[in-house]
Write a protein that holds these residues in place. Structure first.
Motif, PDB file in Angstrom:
ATOM      1  N   GLN A 112       0.784  -1.144   0.096  1.00  0.00           N
ATOM      2  CA  GLN A 112       0.115  -0.118  -0.003  1.00  0.00           C
ATOM      3  C   GLN A 112       0.830   1.187   0.107  1.00  0.00           C
ATOM      4  OE1 GLN A 112      -2.364  -0.499   3.492  1.00  0.00           O
ATOM      5  NE2 GLN A 112      -3.406  -2.257   2.647  1.00  0.00           N
ATOM      6  N   GLN A 113       2.107   1.204   0.971  1.00  0.00           N
ATOM      7  CA  GLN A 113       2.646   2.647   1.014  1.00  0.00           C
ATOM      8  C   GLN A 113       3.509   2.508  -0.336  1.00  0.00           C
ATOM      9  OE1 GLN A 113       2.574   2.463   5.789  1.00  0.00           O
ATOM     10  NE2 GLN A 113       4.573   2.322   4.953  1.00  0.00           N
ATOM     11  N   ALA A 114       4.002   1.378  -0.970  1.00  0.00           N
ATOM     12  CA  ALA A 114       5.018   1.606  -2.133  1.00  0.00           C
ATOM     13  C   ALA A 114       3.996   2.261  -3.127  1.00  0.00           C
ATOM     14  CB  ALA A 114       5.314   0.329  -2.392  1.00  0.00           C
ATOM     15  N   GLU A 115       2.860   1.894  -3.280  1.00  0.00           N
ATOM     16  CA  GLU A 115       1.886   2.683  -4.374  1.00  0.00           C
ATOM     17  C   GLU A 115       1.618   4.018  -3.898  1.00  0.00           C
ATOM     18  OE1 GLU A 115      -2.877   2.320  -6.115  1.00  0.00           O
ATOM     19  OE2 GLU A 115      -1.313   0.353  -5.531  1.00  0.00           O
ATOM     20  N   GLU A 116       1.263   4.547  -2.686  1.00  0.00           N
ATOM     21  CA  GLU A 116       0.949   5.644  -2.231  1.00  0.00           C
ATOM     22  C   GLU A 116       2.249   6.898  -2.303  1.00  0.00           C
ATOM     23  OE1 GLU A 116       0.232   7.794   2.255  1.00  0.00           O
ATOM     24  OE2 GLU A 116      -0.488   5.580   1.873  1.00  0.00           O
ATOM     25  N   TYR A 117       3.494   6.147  -2.066  1.00  0.00           N
ATOM     26  CA  TYR A 117       4.551   6.979  -2.280  1.00  0.00           C
ATOM     27  C   TYR A 117       5.159   7.118  -3.528  1.00  0.00           C
ATOM     28  CZ  TYR A 117       4.195   7.391   3.042  1.00  0.00           C
ATOM     29  OH  TYR A 117       3.559   7.537   4.294  1.00  0.00           O
ATOM     30  N   GLY A 118       4.779   6.156  -4.230  1.00  0.00           N
ATOM     31  CA  GLY A 118       5.080   6.258  -5.799  1.00  0.00           C
ATOM     32  C   GLY A 118       6.628   5.645  -5.750  1.00  0.00           C
ATOM     33  N   HIS A 119       6.670   4.839  -5.211  1.00  0.00           N
ATOM     34  CA  HIS A 119       8.163   3.879  -5.203  1.00  0.00           C
ATOM     35  C   HIS A 119       7.806   2.444  -5.441  1.00  0.00           C
ATOM     36  CE1 HIS A 119       8.461   5.158  -0.720  1.00  0.00           C
ATOM     37  NE2 HIS A 119       8.215   3.691  -0.941  1.00  0.00           N
ATOM     38  N   SER A 120       9.061   1.653  -5.456  1.00  0.00           N
ATOM     39  CA  SER A 120       8.877   0.172  -5.650  1.00  0.00           C
ATOM     40  C   SER A 120       8.683  -0.573  -4.245  1.00  0.00           C
ATOM     41  CB  SER A 120      10.375  -0.280  -6.144  1.00  0.00           C
ATOM     42  OG  SER A 120      11.142  -0.255  -5.214  1.00  0.00           O
ATOM     43  N   VAL A 121       7.943  -1.536  -4.428  1.00  0.00           N
ATOM     44  CA  VAL A 121       7.754  -2.316  -3.114  1.00  0.00           C
ATOM     45  C   VAL A 121       8.965  -2.658  -2.284  1.00  0.00           C
ATOM     46  CG1 VAL A 121       7.053  -4.591  -2.603  1.00  0.00           C
ATOM     47  CG2 VAL A 121       5.534  -3.404  -3.979  1.00  0.00           C
ATOM     48  N   LYS A 122      10.150  -3.059  -3.146  1.00  0.00           N
ATOM     49  CA  LYS A 122      11.542  -3.265  -2.678  1.00  0.00           C
ATOM     50  C   LYS A 122      12.026  -2.181  -1.726  1.00  0.00           C
ATOM     51  CE  LYS A 122      16.138  -4.501  -4.254  1.00  0.00           C
ATOM     52  NZ  LYS A 122      16.887  -4.534  -5.393  1.00  0.00           N
ATOM     53  N   ARG A 123      11.851  -0.767  -2.403  1.00  0.00           N
ATOM     54  CA  ARG A 123      12.151   0.318  -1.842  1.00  0.00           C
ATOM     55  C   ARG A 123      11.621   0.633  -0.576  1.00  0.00           C
ATOM     56  NH1 ARG A 123      11.468   5.242   0.966  1.00  0.00           N
ATOM     57  NH2 ARG A 123      13.398   6.458   0.821  1.00  0.00           N
ATOM     58  N   GLU A 124      10.264   0.157  -0.222  1.00  0.00           N
ATOM     59  CA  GLU A 124       9.334   0.479   0.752  1.00  0.00           C
ATOM     60  C   GLU A 124       9.684  -0.567   1.926  1.00  0.00           C
ATOM     61  OE1 GLU A 124       6.793   2.153   3.567  1.00  0.00           O
ATOM     62  OE2 GLU A 124       7.520   2.942   1.445  1.00  0.00           O
ATOM     63  N   TYR A 125      10.023  -1.837   1.491  1.00  0.00           N
ATOM     64  CA  TYR A 125      10.517  -2.723   2.442  1.00  0.00           C
ATOM     65  C   TYR A 125      11.735  -2.516   2.952  1.00  0.00           C
ATOM     66  CZ  TYR A 125      11.745  -7.812   3.937  1.00  0.00           C
ATOM     67  OH  TYR A 125      12.396  -8.659   4.208  1.00  0.00           O
ATOM     68  N   ALA A 126      12.801  -2.207   2.096  1.00  0.00           N
ATOM     69  CA  ALA A 126      14.165  -1.574   2.584  1.00  0.00           C
ATOM     70  C   ALA A 126      14.014  -0.672   3.451  1.00  0.00           C
ATOM     71  CB  ALA A 126      14.962  -1.606   1.577  1.00  0.00           C
ATOM     72  N   PHE A 127      13.095   0.306   3.228  1.00  0.00           N
ATOM     73  CA  PHE A 127      12.941   1.560   3.954  1.00  0.00           C
ATOM     74  C   PHE A 127      12.540   1.025   5.476  1.00  0.00           C
ATOM     75  CE2 PHE A 127       9.870   4.492   6.161  1.00  0.00           C
ATOM     76  CZ  PHE A 127      10.971   5.722   6.237  1.00  0.00           C
ATOM     77  N   LEU A 128      11.373   0.444   5.672  1.00  0.00           N
ATOM     78  CA  LEU A 128      10.917  -0.145   6.852  1.00  0.00           C
ATOM     79  C   LEU A 128      11.932  -0.889   7.594  1.00  0.00           C
ATOM     80  CD1 LEU A 128       7.239  -1.058   5.546  1.00  0.00           C
ATOM     81  CD2 LEU A 128       7.939   1.005   6.980  1.00  0.00           C
ATOM     82  N   ILE A 129      12.721  -1.683   7.001  1.00  0.00           N
ATOM     83  CA  ILE A 129      13.681  -2.293   7.850  1.00  0.00           C
ATOM     84  C   ILE A 129      14.720  -1.253   8.278  1.00  0.00           C
ATOM     85  CG2 ILE A 129      15.636  -3.962   7.592  1.00  0.00           C
ATOM     86  CD1 ILE A 129      13.936  -5.600   5.691  1.00  0.00           C
ATOM     87  N   THR A 130      15.312  -0.353   7.429  1.00  0.00           N
ATOM     88  CA  THR A 130      16.008   0.607   7.763  1.00  0.00           C
ATOM     89  C   THR A 130      15.703   1.573   9.119  1.00  0.00           C
ATOM     90  OG1 THR A 130      16.909   0.558   5.546  1.00  0.00           O
ATOM     91  CG2 THR A 130      17.628   2.648   7.021  1.00  0.00           C
ATOM     92  N   HIS A 131      14.369   1.952   8.684  1.00  0.00           N
ATOM     93  CA  HIS A 131      13.598   2.586  10.079  1.00  0.00           C
ATOM     94  C   HIS A 131      13.831   1.906  11.437  1.00  0.00           C
ATOM     95  CE1 HIS A 131      10.938   5.664  11.260  1.00  0.00           C
ATOM     96  NE2 HIS A 131      10.068   4.900  11.977  1.00  0.00           N
ATOM     97  N   SER A 132      13.348   0.596  11.066  1.00  0.00           N
ATOM     98  CA  SER A 132      13.176   0.151  12.562  1.00  0.00           C
ATOM     99  C   SER A 132      14.756  -0.328  12.968  1.00  0.00           C
ATOM    100  CB  SER A 132      12.678  -1.474  12.129  1.00  0.00           C
ATOM    101  OG  SER A 132      11.039  -1.165  11.850  1.00  0.00           O
ATOM    102  N   MET A 133      15.817  -0.497  12.101  1.00  0.00           N
ATOM    103  CA  MET A 133      17.250  -0.833  12.561  1.00  0.00           C
ATOM    104  C   MET A 133      17.521   0.525  13.394  1.00  0.00           C
ATOM    105  SD  MET A 133      18.128  -3.809  12.194  1.00  0.00           S
ATOM    106  CE  MET A 133      20.064  -3.584  12.501  1.00  0.00           C
ATOM    107  N   LEU A 134      17.275   1.866  12.885  1.00  0.00           N
ATOM    108  CA  LEU A 134      17.650   2.878  13.445  1.00  0.00           C
ATOM    109  C   LEU A 134      16.918   3.010  15.074  1.00  0.00           C
ATOM    110  CD1 LEU A 134      17.778   5.355  10.674  1.00  0.00           C
ATOM    111  CD2 LEU A 134      19.728   4.484  11.723  1.00  0.00           C
TER     112      LEU A 134
END
Length: 165
Positions: A112-134
């Protein structure tokens, strides 16, 4: 390093999600200079399950995209000086690795968020992991100054990995 990936739902990603998770977690630790061997747990769930966890753990009666549960308390983000004092409570006795914490990602929200933010599912998945790691390394975004710092570190990690919008 140990990365435990538990799938409580079928992700259906078109990319190798386990390899990407391992790469993002490792790169996040390296970029932030985490000085220990680490263990991280990543669980992929559906909206119903993340709603349950959010209600149980945070008393928020709603689903969300990602939850982070750090095992270490930090005085300042990525200030690892105080970790030595907490090692008795957060080291896996079998491996000697520091139990950094748990990440729970809602797979439907990734799409849902990949579509909403206009980027790939891969990017959204990587972003959420990065966000959580921080979050697992003491970052937060409750006030604007903290949010700016965390966002800058997120961008740096993802950009150096070549994962951009």
């Amino acid at each position: 390093m140990t990365i435990n990936i538990i799938c409580e739902t079928t992700p259906g990603f078109s990319f190798h999600y386990k390899k990407l998770a391992e790469s993002v977690i490792e790169h996040s630790l390296d970029t932030e200079g985490f000085p220990y061997e680490a263990e991280v747990n990543l669980t992929l769930v559906d909206e119903e399950r993340i709603h349950e966890i959010n209600l149980d753990m945070r008393q928020i009666d709603a689903p969300t995209d990602v939850l982070s549960f750090p095992m270490i308390a930090y005085e300042y983000p990525a200030d690892f000086d105080g970790v030595d004092d907490q090692l008795d409570d957060c080291v896996n006795p079998d491996t000697g690795e520091v139990l950094l914490g748990d990440i729970v990602i809602c797979v439907p929200r990734v799409y849902q968020q990949a579509e909403e933010y206009g980027h790939s599912v891969k990017r959204e998945y990587a972003f959420l992991i990065t966000h959580s790691m921080l979050h697992l390394m003491g970052y937060d975004h409750m006030v604007p100054e903290e949010a700016e710092l965390m966002e800058a570190h997120q961008r740096k990690i993802l950009d150096t990995m070549g994962i951009t919008r």
